[in-house]
Design a protein around this motif. Structure first.
Motif, PDB file in Angstrom:
ATOM      1  N   ALA A  17      60.212  46.834  34.515  1.00  0.00           N
ATOM      2  CA  ALA A  17      59.245  47.534  33.661  1.00  0.00           C
ATOM      3  C   ALA A  17      59.148  49.009  34.049  1.00  0.00           C
ATOM      4  CB  ALA A  17      57.882  46.863  33.756  1.00  0.00           C
ATOM      5  N   LEU A  18      59.186  49.304  35.341  1.00  0.00           N
ATOM      6  CA  LEU A  18      59.135  50.697  35.788  1.00  0.00           C
ATOM      7  C   LEU A  18      60.365  51.466  35.321  1.00  0.00           C
ATOM      8  CD1 LEU A  18      57.783  50.209  39.416  1.00  0.00           C
ATOM      9  CD2 LEU A  18      56.577  51.307  37.528  1.00  0.00           C
ATOM     10  N   ASN A  19      61.533  50.821  35.350  1.00  0.00           N
ATOM     11  CA  ASN A  19      62.755  51.477  34.884  1.00  0.00           C
ATOM     12  C   ASN A  19      62.692  51.804  33.395  1.00  0.00           C
ATOM     13  OD1 ASN A  19      64.014  51.498  37.368  1.00  0.00           O
ATOM     14  ND2 ASN A  19      65.027  49.534  37.050  1.00  0.00           N
ATOM     15  N   LYS A  20      61.986  50.965  32.621  1.00  0.00           N
ATOM     16  CA  LYS A  20      61.861  51.187  31.179  1.00  0.00           C
ATOM     17  C   LYS A  20      60.607  51.979  30.819  1.00  0.00           C
ATOM     18  CE  LYS A  20      64.483  47.193  29.771  1.00  0.00           C
ATOM     19  NZ  LYS A  20      64.539  46.026  28.898  1.00  0.00           N
ATOM     20  N   LYS A  21      59.849  52.396  31.852  1.00  0.00           N
ATOM     21  CA  LYS A  21      58.618  53.180  31.667  1.00  0.00           C
ATOM     22  C   LYS A  21      57.570  52.441  30.833  1.00  0.00           C
ATOM     23  CE  LYS A  21      60.587  57.495  32.806  1.00  0.00           C
ATOM     24  NZ  LYS A  21      60.788  57.300  34.189  1.00  0.00           N
ATOM     25  N   ILE A  22      57.462  51.136  31.041  1.00  0.00           N
ATOM     26  CA  ILE A  22      56.466  50.309  30.366  1.00  0.00           C
ATOM     27  C   ILE A  22      55.176  50.374  31.175  1.00  0.00           C
ATOM     28  CG2 ILE A  22      55.912  47.943  29.685  1.00  0.00           C
ATOM     29  CD1 ILE A  22      58.922  47.486  29.328  1.00  0.00           C
ATOM     30  N   THR A  23      54.010  50.384  30.504  1.00  0.00           N
ATOM     31  CA  THR A  23      52.736  50.541  31.203  1.00  0.00           C
ATOM     32  C   THR A  23      52.157  49.232  31.726  1.00  0.00           C
ATOM     33  OG1 THR A  23      51.538  50.407  29.124  1.00  0.00           O
ATOM     34  CG2 THR A  23      52.132  52.604  29.905  1.00  0.00           C
ATOM     35  N   ALA A  24      52.556  48.084  31.154  1.00  0.00           N
ATOM     36  CA  ALA A  24      52.032  46.793  31.614  1.00  0.00           C
ATOM     37  C   ALA A  24      53.128  45.740  31.547  1.00  0.00           C
ATOM     38  CB  ALA A  24      50.845  46.364  30.765  1.00  0.00           C
ATOM     39  N   VAL A  25      53.064  44.780  32.470  1.00  0.00           N
ATOM     40  CA  VAL A  25      54.063  43.716  32.515  1.00  0.00           C
ATOM     41  C   VAL A  25      53.353  42.408  32.867  1.00  0.00           C
ATOM     42  CG1 VAL A  25      54.639  44.143  34.943  1.00  0.00           C
ATOM     43  CG2 VAL A  25      56.298  43.056  33.469  1.00  0.00           C
ATOM     44  N   VAL A  26      53.842  41.308  32.322  1.00  0.00           N
ATOM     45  CA  VAL A  26      53.276  39.990  32.593  1.00  0.00           C
ATOM     46  C   VAL A  26      54.113  39.304  33.668  1.00  0.00           C
ATOM     47  CG1 VAL A  26      52.743  37.722  31.619  1.00  0.00           C
ATOM     48  CG2 VAL A  26      52.335  39.787  30.271  1.00  0.00           C
ATOM     49  N   VAL A  27      53.434  38.797  34.714  1.00  0.00           N
ATOM     50  CA  VAL A  27      54.099  38.086  35.800  1.00  0.00           C
ATOM     51  C   VAL A  27      53.467  36.706  35.945  1.00  0.00           C
ATOM     52  CG1 VAL A  27      54.685  40.219  37.009  1.00  0.00           C
ATOM     53  CG2 VAL A  27      52.587  39.024  37.600  1.00  0.00           C
ATOM     54  N   LEU A  28      54.138  35.839  36.726  1.00  0.00           N
ATOM     55  CA  LEU A  28      53.616  34.501  36.960  1.00  0.00           C
ATOM     56  C   LEU A  28      52.436  34.549  37.923  1.00  0.00           C
ATOM     57  CD1 LEU A  28      57.003  32.610  37.343  1.00  0.00           C
ATOM     58  CD2 LEU A  28      55.511  32.657  35.345  1.00  0.00           C
ATOM     59  N   ASN A  29      51.457  33.705  37.679  1.00  0.00           N
ATOM     60  CA  ASN A  29      50.238  33.685  38.473  1.00  0.00           C
ATOM     61  C   ASN A  29      50.365  32.749  39.675  1.00  0.00           C
ATOM     62  OD1 ASN A  29      47.629  33.856  39.380  1.00  0.00           O
ATOM     63  ND2 ASN A  29      46.686  32.990  37.565  1.00  0.00           N
ATOM     64  N   SER A  30      49.919  33.222  40.819  1.00  0.00           N
ATOM     65  CA  SER A  30      49.747  32.396  42.012  1.00  0.00           C
ATOM     66  C   SER A  30      48.738  33.115  42.897  1.00  0.00           C
ATOM     67  CB  SER A  30      51.065  32.190  42.760  1.00  0.00           C
ATOM     68  OG  SER A  30      51.425  33.344  43.459  1.00  0.00           O
ATOM     69  N   ASN A  31      48.147  32.399  43.828  1.00  0.00           N
ATOM     70  CA  ASN A  31      47.192  33.033  44.743  1.00  0.00           C
ATOM     71  C   ASN A  31      47.864  34.131  45.555  1.00  0.00           C
ATOM     72  OD1 ASN A  31      44.995  31.498  43.983  1.00  0.00           O
ATOM     73  ND2 ASN A  31      45.421  29.885  45.467  1.00  0.00           N
ATOM     74  N   LEU A  32      49.087  33.872  46.014  1.00  0.00           N
ATOM     75  CA  LEU A  32      49.812  34.870  46.803  1.00  0.00           C
ATOM     76  C   LEU A  32      50.110  36.115  45.967  1.00  0.00           C
ATOM     77  CD1 LEU A  32      51.100  35.646  49.480  1.00  0.00           C
ATOM     78  CD2 LEU A  32      53.168  34.457  48.749  1.00  0.00           C
ATOM     79  N   SER A  33      50.521  35.918  44.717  1.00  0.00           N
ATOM     80  CA  SER A  33      50.782  37.061  43.827  1.00  0.00           C
ATOM     81  C   SER A  33      49.529  37.913  43.673  1.00  0.00           C
ATOM     82  CB  SER A  33      51.232  36.581  42.451  1.00  0.00           C
ATOM     83  OG  SER A  33      52.439  35.906  42.515  1.00  0.00           O
ATOM     84  N   GLN A  34      48.389  37.271  43.470  1.00  0.00           N
ATOM     85  CA  GLN A  34      47.145  38.016  43.314  1.00  0.00           C
ATOM     86  C   GLN A  34      46.783  38.790  44.575  1.00  0.00           C
ATOM     87  OE1 GLN A  34      43.801  35.903  41.604  1.00  0.00           O
ATOM     88  NE2 GLN A  34      45.171  34.644  40.369  1.00  0.00           N
ATOM     89  N   ARG A  35      46.987  38.202  45.746  1.00  0.00           N
ATOM     90  CA  ARG A  35      46.665  38.895  46.999  1.00  0.00           C
ATOM     91  C   ARG A  35      47.586  40.102  47.206  1.00  0.00           C
ATOM     92  NH1 ARG A  35      43.547  35.501  45.861  1.00  0.00           N
ATOM     93  NH2 ARG A  35      42.826  37.383  44.877  1.00  0.00           N
ATOM     94  N   VAL A  36      48.874  39.947  46.878  1.00  0.00           N
ATOM     95  CA  VAL A  36      49.814  41.076  46.998  1.00  0.00           C
ATOM     96  C   VAL A  36      49.428  42.174  46.016  1.00  0.00           C
ATOM     97  CG1 VAL A  36      52.209  41.798  46.673  1.00  0.00           C
ATOM     98  CG2 VAL A  36      51.713  39.685  47.913  1.00  0.00           C
ATOM     99  N   LEU A  37      49.072  41.805  44.791  1.00  0.00           N
ATOM    100  CA  LEU A  37      48.647  42.791  43.794  1.00  0.00           C
ATOM    101  C   LEU A  37      47.367  43.496  44.234  1.00  0.00           C
ATOM    102  CD1 LEU A  37      49.422  40.831  40.515  1.00  0.00           C
ATOM    103  CD2 LEU A  37      50.653  42.820  41.399  1.00  0.00           C
ATOM    104  N   ASP A  38      46.455  42.766  44.891  1.00  0.00           N
ATOM    105  CA  ASP A  38      45.235  43.390  45.424  1.00  0.00           C
ATOM    106  C   ASP A  38      45.582  44.503  46.401  1.00  0.00           C
ATOM    107  OD1 ASP A  38      43.431  41.793  44.025  1.00  0.00           O
ATOM    108  OD2 ASP A  38      43.242  40.315  45.640  1.00  0.00           O
TER     109      ASP A  38
END
Length: 128
Positions: A17-38
């Motif tokens: 998404a960053l390479n295409k200059k997109i402002t938002a991207v959908v990823v898979l949800n998990s507790n670990l993903s949320q903590r890393v995003l935090d």
């Protein structure tokens, strides 16, 4: 089919998404993903994220003018090869420009917080 690495998938989606200059991207949800995003939001690499459903998270990417704030996002520890480090062994990423994201006994934290807490752990990724 083998195990699925949700963090690697999330990092790939964000980099694409960053390479295409997109402002938002959908990823898979998990507790670990949320903590890393935090951690990435706290450190200023992302604008934020929103949990859309029990399966999906929408991640809002951050740009400085035309350039993405995240220049490089690399998975360090993988399911086939785990990488651990003590607080003393954590060297600055890119001369202090970037961060490591670690999974410790005190939660998912950045390397600077790990040094303050004197806590080591599994190095999930490095960002700069």
């Amino acid at each position: 089919m083998g195990s699925h690495d949700i963090l690697s998938d999330m990092f790939s989606r964000i980099k694409n998404a960053l390479n295409k200059k997109i402002t938002a991207v959908v990823v898979l949800n998990s507790n670990l993903s949320q903590r890393v995003l935090d951690v990435l939001c706290t450190e200023g690499y992302l604008r934020g994220y929103q949990v859309k459903s029990f399966r999906e998270i929408e991640v809002y990417l951050k740009y400085s003018g035309e350039d993405p704030v995240i220049r490089k996002l690399e998975r360090v520890s993988r399911p086939g090869k785990r990488v651990y480090a003590s607080a003393k062994d954590l060297l600055p990423v890119q001369s202090g420009v970037g961060i490591y994201v670690l999974s410790t006994s005190k939660g998912v934290i950045s390397d600077s917080v790990a040094r303050k807490l004197e806590s080591g752990g599994e190095i999930l990724c490095k960002v700069w």
